[in-house]
Design a protein around this motif. Structure first.
Motif, PDB file in Angstrom:
ATOM      1  N   LEU A  54       0.834  -1.272  -0.033  1.00 13.38           N
ATOM      2  CA  LEU A  54       0.155  -0.027  -0.053  1.00 13.38           C
ATOM      3  C   LEU A  54       0.994   1.358   0.144  1.00 13.38           C
ATOM      4  CD1 LEU A  54      -2.725  -1.015   2.409  1.00 13.38           C
ATOM      5  CD2 LEU A  54      -3.050  -1.031   0.083  1.00 13.38           C
ATOM      6  N   ALA A  55       2.000   1.254   0.502  1.00 12.03           N
ATOM      7  CA  ALA A  55       2.799   2.379   0.874  1.00 12.03           C
ATOM      8  C   ALA A  55       3.276   2.781  -0.770  1.00 12.03           C
ATOM      9  CB  ALA A  55       3.888   2.346   1.826  1.00 12.03           C
ATOM     10  N   SER A  56       3.685   1.908  -1.519  1.00  8.18           N
ATOM     11  CA  SER A  56       4.213   1.923  -2.923  1.00  8.18           C
ATOM     12  C   SER A  56       2.869   2.921  -3.708  1.00  8.18           C
ATOM     13  CB  SER A  56       4.432   0.676  -3.699  1.00  8.18           C
ATOM     14  OG  SER A  56       3.083   0.003  -3.908  1.00  8.18           O
ATOM     15  N   MET A  57       1.889   2.742  -3.248  1.00  8.16           N
ATOM     16  CA  MET A  57       0.836   3.721  -3.777  1.00  8.16           C
ATOM     17  C   MET A  57       1.139   5.217  -3.441  1.00  8.16           C
ATOM     18  SD  MET A  57      -2.660   1.474  -3.132  1.00  8.16           S
ATOM     19  CE  MET A  57      -3.809   2.916  -3.619  1.00  8.16           C
ATOM     20  N   MET A  58       1.920   5.536  -2.545  1.00  7.65           N
ATOM     21  CA  MET A  58       1.903   6.971  -2.140  1.00  7.65           C
ATOM     22  C   MET A  58       3.217   7.470  -3.094  1.00  7.65           C
ATOM     23  SD  MET A  58       1.705   6.557   2.032  1.00  7.65           S
ATOM     24  CE  MET A  58       0.268   5.730   2.391  1.00  7.65           C
TER      25      MET A  58
ATOM     26  N   PRO B 291       5.883  10.425 -11.272  1.00  6.31           N
ATOM     27  CA  PRO B 291       7.021  11.259 -11.971  1.00  6.31           C
ATOM     28  C   PRO B 291       8.144  10.837 -11.444  1.00  6.31           C
ATOM     29  CG  PRO B 291       5.101  12.489 -12.041  1.00  6.31           C
ATOM     30  CD  PRO B 291       4.751  11.271 -11.249  1.00  6.31           C
ATOM     31  N   THR B 292       8.357  10.230  -9.744  1.00  6.74           N
ATOM     32  CA  THR B 292       9.440  10.000  -9.024  1.00  6.74           C
ATOM     33  C   THR B 292      10.080   8.929  -9.812  1.00  6.74           C
ATOM     34  OG1 THR B 292       8.154  10.881  -7.091  1.00  6.74           O
ATOM     35  CG2 THR B 292      10.308   9.602  -6.776  1.00  6.74           C
ATOM     36  N   VAL B 293       9.174   7.861 -10.191  1.00  2.00           N
ATOM     37  CA  VAL B 293      10.025   6.622 -10.696  1.00  2.00           C
ATOM     38  C   VAL B 293      10.319   6.635 -12.264  1.00  2.00           C
ATOM     39  CG1 VAL B 293       9.296   5.235  -8.869  1.00  2.00           C
ATOM     40  CG2 VAL B 293       8.057   5.409 -10.764  1.00  2.00           C
ATOM     41  N   MET B 294       9.725   7.766 -13.045  1.00  2.00           N
ATOM     42  CA  MET B 294       9.619   7.889 -14.256  1.00  2.00           C
ATOM     43  C   MET B 294      10.912   7.642 -15.135  1.00  2.00           C
ATOM     44  SD  MET B 294       7.739  10.462 -16.449  1.00  2.00           S
ATOM     45  CE  MET B 294       8.409  11.951 -15.903  1.00  2.00           C
ATOM     46  N   ILE B 295      11.732   8.287 -14.514  1.00  2.00           N
ATOM     47  CA  ILE B 295      13.314   8.628 -15.055  1.00  2.00           C
ATOM     48  C   ILE B 295      13.997   7.153 -14.871  1.00  2.00           C
ATOM     49  CG2 ILE B 295      15.589   9.507 -15.123  1.00  2.00           C
ATOM     50  CD1 ILE B 295      13.986  12.381 -14.632  1.00  2.00           C
ATOM     51  N   PRO B 296      14.286   6.903 -13.739  1.00  2.00           N
ATOM     52  CA  PRO B 296      14.862   5.374 -13.251  1.00  2.00           C
ATOM     53  C   PRO B 296      13.985   4.144 -14.185  1.00  2.00           C
ATOM     54  CG  PRO B 296      14.339   6.737 -11.288  1.00  2.00           C
ATOM     55  CD  PRO B 296      13.771   7.583 -12.438  1.00  2.00           C
ATOM     56  N   GLN B 297      12.697   4.163 -14.307  1.00  2.00           N
ATOM     57  CA  GLN B 297      12.209   3.325 -14.778  1.00  2.00           C
ATOM     58  C   GLN B 297      12.465   3.236 -16.581  1.00  2.00           C
ATOM     59  OE1 GLN B 297       7.826   3.117 -15.358  1.00  2.00           O
ATOM     60  NE2 GLN B 297       7.789   1.327 -14.199  1.00  2.00           N
ATOM     61  N   PHE B 298      12.466   4.514 -16.990  1.00  2.00           N
ATOM     62  CA  PHE B 298      13.074   4.865 -18.508  1.00  2.00           C
ATOM     63  C   PHE B 298      14.280   4.113 -18.705  1.00  2.00           C
ATOM     64  CE2 PHE B 298      14.885   7.103 -21.758  1.00  2.00           C
ATOM     65  CZ  PHE B 298      13.791   6.944 -22.802  1.00  2.00           C
TER      66      PHE B 298
ATOM     67  N   ASN C  26      -2.150  -4.946  -9.963  1.00  2.00           N
ATOM     68  CA  ASN C  26      -2.313  -3.684  -9.873  1.00  2.00           C
ATOM     69  C   ASN C  26      -2.729  -3.510  -8.292  1.00  2.00           C
ATOM     70  OD1 ASN C  26      -4.442  -1.319  -9.440  1.00  2.00           O
ATOM     71  ND2 ASN C  26      -4.086  -0.978 -11.529  1.00  2.00           N
ATOM     72  N   VAL C  27      -2.069  -2.643  -7.926  1.00  2.00           N
ATOM     73  CA  VAL C  27      -2.081  -2.324  -6.187  1.00  2.00           C
ATOM     74  C   VAL C  27      -3.533  -2.213  -5.686  1.00  2.00           C
ATOM     75  CG1 VAL C  27      -1.211  -1.293  -4.144  1.00  2.00           C
ATOM     76  CG2 VAL C  27       0.394  -1.903  -6.040  1.00  2.00           C
ATOM     77  N   ILE C  28      -4.219  -1.172  -6.596  1.00  2.00           N
ATOM     78  CA  ILE C  28      -5.351  -0.712  -6.039  1.00  2.00           C
ATOM     79  C   ILE C  28      -6.473  -1.840  -6.277  1.00  2.00           C
ATOM     80  CG2 ILE C  28      -7.271   0.776  -6.751  1.00  2.00           C
ATOM     81  CD1 ILE C  28      -5.345   2.905  -7.793  1.00  2.00           C
ATOM     82  N   MET C  29      -6.228  -2.668  -7.129  1.00  2.00           N
ATOM     83  CA  MET C  29      -7.146  -3.916  -7.336  1.00  2.00           C
ATOM     84  C   MET C  29      -6.949  -4.968  -6.367  1.00  2.00           C
ATOM     85  SD  MET C  29      -7.656  -6.699 -10.716  1.00  2.00           S
ATOM     86  CE  MET C  29      -8.603  -5.685 -11.723  1.00  2.00           C
ATOM     87  N   ILE C  30      -5.848  -5.065  -6.007  1.00  2.00           N
ATOM     88  CA  ILE C  30      -5.304  -6.094  -4.848  1.00  2.00           C
ATOM     89  C   ILE C  30      -6.018  -5.720  -3.518  1.00  2.00           C
ATOM     90  CG2 ILE C  30      -3.531  -6.789  -3.391  1.00  2.00           C
ATOM     91  CD1 ILE C  30      -1.775  -6.895  -5.992  1.00  2.00           C
ATOM     92  N   PHE C  31      -5.894  -4.184  -3.284  1.00  2.00           N
ATOM     93  CA  PHE C  31      -6.580  -3.630  -2.104  1.00  2.00           C
ATOM     94  C   PHE C  31      -8.092  -3.932  -2.181  1.00  2.00           C
ATOM     95  CE2 PHE C  31      -8.638  -0.155  -0.167  1.00  2.00           C
ATOM     96  CZ  PHE C  31      -8.278  -0.396   1.237  1.00  2.00           C
ATOM     97  N   PHE C  32      -8.629  -3.448  -3.154  1.00  2.00           N
ATOM     98  CA  PHE C  32     -10.061  -3.851  -3.382  1.00  2.00           C
ATOM     99  C   PHE C  32     -10.640  -5.010  -3.079  1.00  2.00           C
ATOM    100  CE2 PHE C  32     -14.017  -4.165  -5.441  1.00  2.00           C
ATOM    101  CZ  PHE C  32     -14.565  -3.074  -5.235  1.00  2.00           C
ATOM    102  N   LEU C  33      -9.804  -6.076  -3.693  1.00  2.00           N
ATOM    103  CA  LEU C  33     -10.180  -7.435  -3.699  1.00  2.00           C
ATOM    104  C   LEU C  33     -10.142  -7.977  -2.335  1.00  2.00           C
ATOM    105  CD1 LEU C  33      -9.301  -8.652  -7.385  1.00  2.00           C
ATOM    106  CD2 LEU C  33     -11.597  -8.063  -6.573  1.00  2.00           C
ATOM    107  N   ARG C  34      -9.090  -7.616  -1.733  1.00  2.00           N
ATOM    108  CA  ARG C  34      -8.639  -8.306  -0.435  1.00  2.00           C
ATOM    109  C   ARG C  34      -9.978  -7.680   0.678  1.00  2.00           C
ATOM    110  NH1 ARG C  34      -6.794  -6.001   4.304  1.00  2.00           N
ATOM    111  NH2 ARG C  34      -5.666  -7.191   5.650  1.00  2.00           N
ATOM    112  N   GLN C  35     -10.193  -6.539   0.415  1.00  2.00           N
ATOM    113  CA  GLN C  35     -11.278  -6.151   1.328  1.00  2.00           C
ATOM    114  C   GLN C  35     -12.362  -6.925   1.159  1.00  2.00           C
ATOM    115  OE1 GLN C  35      -8.542  -4.365   3.097  1.00  2.00           O
ATOM    116  NE2 GLN C  35     -10.324  -3.568   4.053  1.00  2.00           N
TER     117      GLN C  35
END
Length: 280
Positions: A114-118, A122-129, A152-161
């Motif tokens: 969940l913390a990765s959603m925060m 743009p923070t990881v855009m350049i390293p990922q590229f 997808n983190v959002i889907m994992i969270f929603f389905l877990r709940q």
């Protein structure tokens, strides 16, 4: 005023407010459809012409020659379908594990997820590229597909709940009967979360289909571009020529797959909302 009269007045007010909201939301779509069927001079007519006197379908033929629209649709479908189908499977597996299985540090791992959603993109855009560039994946569809295959983190969270509301007794009974973990997921868990999966799938599909930032970073060749980049190029090229009917015709074509997906899964989405409301 009696109770029945107050209820009728309240329902009438709610109906009026919802009708105004519906008109406000659907009016731009109707204007887009209307514009795609107009002559160029009718676009700027005052008062506005909502229904053209003669429907012009020429722009729907012209868009296929004005740019690589067909390849854009194909590329967008490849990305959206592969990511949503495989990613939904892996997301539901992860949600099942976090909701119903027992393993060390489960809650800590979930909180880390969940913390990765925060972290803003743009923070990881350049390293990922840079990483994908070293792998030689730039100007291919792989950077758009591969990350989404792992869920997808959002889907994992929603389905877990959603799965937390499923009684553990059902899972325990199946374990006693000798069911494997994958059988617990496929035969018992997944049928219970189908409405929730459908709701998340369409939202994810829409997000990928309408994504503009990631494709513009990785895709350069016209034949590799997704539909949103093609539409943006249409806008940049033909807006100067005030050829808005052509742009709107291309936008209508881009809207159709999302509309079809919504019409197919609308029953499951409504069930998801209704069941969630009852359980909540």
């Amino acid at each position: 005023m009696s109770y029945s009269q107050r209820r009728k007045v309240t329902n009438s007010i709610i109906f009026i407010v919802l009708s105004i909201g519906a008109i406000a939301m659907i009016a731009p779509l109707l204007w887009m459809l209307s514009t795609s069927l107009k002559e160029k001079q009718d676009v700027f007519a005052l008062p506005p012409v909502w229904i053209p006197e003669v429907f012009q379908f020429d722009k729907y033929k012209e868009i296929w020659e004005a740019g690589p629209l067909l390849s854009g649709i194909k590329n967008s479908l490849i990305v959206a379908l592969s990511v949503t189908v495989v990613g939904t499977f892996t997301s539901s597996l992860a949600a099942f594990a976090f909701a119903k299985l027992r393993f060390p540090h489960k809650n800590k791992l979930f909180l880390t997820l969940l913390a990765s959603m925060m972290i803003p993109y743009p923070t990881v855009m350049i390293p990922q590229f840079m990483m994908f560039s070293k792998l030689g994946w730039v100007d291919t569809l792989l950077p758009l597909i591969v990350p989404g295959l792992f869920g997808n983190v959002i889907m994992i969270f929603f389905l877990r709940q959603y799965l937390l509301s499923v009684p553990d007794a059902i899972i325990e009974a199946a374990k006693i009967d000798g069911s494997s973990y994958f059988r617990l997921y496929s035969s018992i868990t997944f049928p219970l979360i189908k409405p929730a999966v459908a709701a998340q799938l369409i939202l994810w599909f829409m997000g990928i289909w309408n994504d503009y930032l990631a494709p513009i970073i990785y895709l350069n060749s016209p034949e590799k571009q997704t539909l949103q980049l093609v539409i943006a190029n249409f806008n940049a090229t033909y807006a100067i020529q005030t050829d808005y009917p052509l742009i709107m015709a291309a936008s209508i074509v881009a809207l159709l797959p999302v509309l079809i997906i919504f019409l197919i899964f609308q029953k499951q989405i409504i069930e998801s909302v209704a069941i969630s409301g009852v359980k909540g």
